[in-house]
Scaffold this motif. Structure first.
Motif, short mmCIF file in Angstrom:
data_model
loop_
_atom_site.label_atom_id
_atom_site.label_comp_id
_atom_site.label_asym_id
_atom_site.label_seq_id
_atom_site.Cartn_x
_atom_site.Cartn_y
_atom_site.Cartn_z
N VAL A 205 -0.88 15.14 3.67
CA VAL A 205 -0.18 14.15 2.83
C VAL A 205 -0.14 14.50 1.34
N SER A 206 -1.21 15.09 0.80
CA SER A 206 -1.22 15.32 -0.65
C SER A 206 -0.17 16.36 -1.06
N GLU A 207 -0.07 17.43 -0.27
CA GLU A 207 0.90 18.47 -0.62
C GLU A 207 2.33 17.94 -0.51
N ILE A 208 2.57 17.14 0.52
CA ILE A 208 3.91 16.58 0.72
C ILE A 208 4.22 15.55 -0.38
N SER A 209 3.20 14.80 -0.79
CA SER A 209 3.41 13.79 -1.85
C SER A 209 3.70 14.42 -3.20
N ALA A 210 3.35 15.67 -3.36
CA ALA A 210 3.58 16.33 -4.65
C ALA A 210 5.03 16.81 -4.79
N ARG B 152 -11.12 17.34 -3.12
CA ARG B 152 -9.93 18.20 -3.00
C ARG B 152 -8.66 17.38 -3.23
N ARG B 153 -8.57 16.21 -2.55
CA ARG B 153 -7.34 15.41 -2.66
C ARG B 153 -7.19 14.80 -4.05
N ASP B 154 -8.30 14.32 -4.63
CA ASP B 154 -8.22 13.73 -5.98
C ASP B 154 -7.80 14.79 -6.99
N ASP C 15 0.88 -1.17 0.00
CA ASP C 15 0.00 0.00 0.00
C ASP C 15 0.92 1.22 0.00
N THR C 16 1.12 1.82 -1.17
CA THR C 16 2.11 2.91 -1.24
C THR C 16 1.57 4.20 -0.63
N GLY C 17 0.23 4.33 -0.52
CA GLY C 17 -0.35 5.48 0.18
C GLY C 17 0.13 5.50 1.64
N TYR D 194 -6.10 17.55 -6.41
CA TYR D 194 -4.69 17.88 -6.15
C TYR D 194 -3.79 16.80 -6.76
N ASP D 195 -4.09 15.54 -6.48
CA ASP D 195 -3.27 14.43 -6.96
C ASP D 195 -3.26 14.35 -8.49
N SER D 196 -4.39 14.70 -9.12
CA SER D 196 -4.50 14.56 -10.57
C SER D 196 -3.86 15.71 -11.33
N THR D 197 -3.68 16.84 -10.67
CA THR D 197 -3.18 18.02 -11.40
C THR D 197 -1.76 18.40 -11.00
N ARG D 198 -1.14 17.65 -10.09
CA ARG D 198 0.21 18.01 -9.68
C ARG D 198 1.20 17.73 -10.82
N GLU D 199 2.37 18.38 -10.71
CA GLU D 199 3.36 18.28 -11.78
C GLU D 199 4.06 16.91 -11.77
N GLY E 278 -1.60 2.29 -5.54
CA GLY E 278 -1.28 3.70 -5.29
C GLY E 278 -1.90 4.63 -6.31
N ARG E 279 -1.11 5.60 -6.77
CA ARG E 279 -1.61 6.59 -7.71
C ARG E 279 -0.83 6.60 -9.02
N ASP E 280 0.44 6.24 -8.95
CA ASP E 280 1.33 6.34 -10.13
C ASP E 280 2.06 5.03 -10.36
N MET E 281 1.48 3.93 -9.89
CA MET E 281 2.18 2.64 -9.99
C MET E 281 2.32 2.20 -11.45
N GLY E 282 1.22 2.28 -12.20
CA GLY E 282 1.25 1.80 -13.59
C GLY E 282 1.85 2.81 -14.56
N VAL F 271 10.54 14.06 -2.33
CA VAL F 271 9.78 13.05 -1.58
C VAL F 271 9.45 11.87 -2.51
N ARG F 272 8.94 12.19 -3.70
CA ARG F 272 8.56 11.13 -4.65
C ARG F 272 9.78 10.33 -5.07
N ASP F 273 10.89 11.02 -5.36
CA ASP F 273 12.09 10.30 -5.79
C ASP F 273 12.49 9.27 -4.75
N MET G 269 2.89 4.47 2.67
CA MET G 269 4.30 4.93 2.70
C MET G 269 4.34 6.47 2.70
N TYR G 270 3.52 7.07 1.82
CA TYR G 270 3.46 8.55 1.79
C TYR G 270 2.93 9.10 3.12
N ARG G 271 2.00 8.36 3.71
CA ARG G 271 1.45 8.80 5.00
C ARG G 271 2.49 8.70 6.11
N THR G 272 3.28 7.61 6.10
CA THR G 272 4.29 7.44 7.15
C THR G 272 5.36 8.52 7.04
O1 C5P Z 1 -4.07 5.88 -0.65
P1 C5P Z 1 -4.09 6.96 0.40
O2 C5P Z 1 -5.32 7.81 0.39
O3 C5P Z 1 -3.78 6.42 1.76
O4 C5P Z 1 -2.88 7.91 0.00
C1 C5P Z 1 -2.64 9.09 0.70
C2 C5P Z 1 -2.08 10.15 -0.25
O5 C5P Z 1 -0.78 9.75 -0.66
C3 C5P Z 1 -2.86 10.36 -1.53
O6 C5P Z 1 -3.92 11.31 -1.38
C4 C5P Z 1 -1.79 10.89 -2.47
O7 C5P Z 1 -1.64 12.28 -2.30
C5 C5P Z 1 -0.52 10.22 -1.96
N1 C5P Z 1 -0.07 9.11 -2.79
C6 C5P Z 1 0.69 9.39 -3.89
N2 C5P Z 1 1.20 8.38 -4.65
C7 C5P Z 1 0.96 7.10 -4.34
C8 C5P Z 1 0.16 6.78 -3.22
C9 C5P Z 1 -0.36 7.81 -2.48
O8 C5P Z 1 0.92 10.55 -4.20
N3 C5P Z 1 1.51 6.14 -5.08
#
Ligand code: C5P
Length: 223
Positions: A95-100, A179-181, A30-32, A183-188, A125-129, A104-106, A34-37
């Motif tokens: 978490v969304s702002e930090i994940s962008a 809001r989170r979707d 569950d990579t979400g 943010y996640d869909s429009t980040r660079e 996750g969000r960018d696995m595929g 952090v992503r690298d 990981m971003y949360r931790t």
């Molecule tokens: O899946 P979950 O809602 O727990 O993920 C938390 C946040 O982590 C997402 O809203 C997203 O911003 C970020 N995330 C990401 N890339 C992933 C998994 C999660 O940016 N592969």
């Protein structure tokens, strides 16, 4: 073999990934979480992630651990069980702002690729595929109607985190996932987009077993 499951919030990604992995004997990540931790660690140490030097120092030493206990996954950071804490409102809001953030992503993309070496795994996750495993053998993208997803998330919080649910309404839940979707869909960096070669499943009117069975059919046609 690597199977990726990406998609919007509360489409059932984690439950589907977990059940699918159990059915075919794969490991599940569950990579979400990981971003949360990582977000929890930054908040715990009061690190301003906009400060590049401080962030770099933190990322250089960042590590986390996952342990399986009674078929559930427990997440550890600095020997502390953070399984529930990473679902707190503070972490969810940050978490969304930090994940962008690119650094952090690298860091986490590297960790995710390391975890994939030599194993059969389902990565959710969000960018696995799209970014992390563009050559994955099977890619799934989950979608669902907004009201259904908001209701699912609301019910989940009420059931698992009653303290958090006290001042929460269904409308707030809907606003938060939108809001989170968005943010996640429009980040660079690594935005949430549907991989071109993914099987798309709308989970709105399907049970967990229905979704898993659909994926198992696609998996069977590959093996
Ligand atoms: O899946 P979950 O809602 O727990 O993920 C938390 C946040 O982590 C997402 O809203 C997203 O911003 C970020 N995330 C990401 N890339 C992933 C998994 C999660 O940016 N592969």
């Amino acid at each position: 073999m690597i199977i990726t499951i990406d998609g919007y919030i509360a489409t059932g990604k984690s439950s589907v990934a977990k059940k699918l992995a159990e059915a075919i004997g794969f490991i599940f990540f569950d990579t979400g979480a990981m971003y949360r931790t990582l977000t929890y660690g930054l908040l715990k140490h009061h690190i301003n992630f906009h400060n590049e030097e401080d962030l770099k120092k933190f990322l250089d030493s960042f590590d986390m651990d996952v342990k399986i206990y009674r078929r559930e996954r427990l997440y550890f950071y600095e020997d502390e069980d953070v399984t529930d804490k990473i679902r707190s409102r503070e972490v969810t809001e940050a978490v969304s702002e930090i994940s962008a953030n690119k650094a952090v992503r690298d860091k986490l993309i590297l960790l995710q690729r390391e975890l994939s070496v030599g194993v059969n795994a389902v990565f959710e996750g969000r960018d696995m595929g799209t970014v992390v495993f563009p050559n994955a053998e099977l890619k799934i993208f989950l979608i669902g109607r907004n009201e259904i997803r908001a209701k699912r998330r609301f019910d989940e919080i009420v059931q698992k985190y009653p303290e958090q649910a006290k001042n929460l309404t269904l409308e707030q839940c809907l606003e938060d996932i939108n809001r989170r979707d968005h943010y996640d869909s429009t980040r660079e960096n690594s935005p949430l987009v549907q991989p071109k070669d993914a099987h798309v499943i709308d989970t709105s009117d399907l049970s967990l077993d229905d979704v898993v069975n659909k994926i198992l059919e696609s998996h069977a046609s590959l093996t």
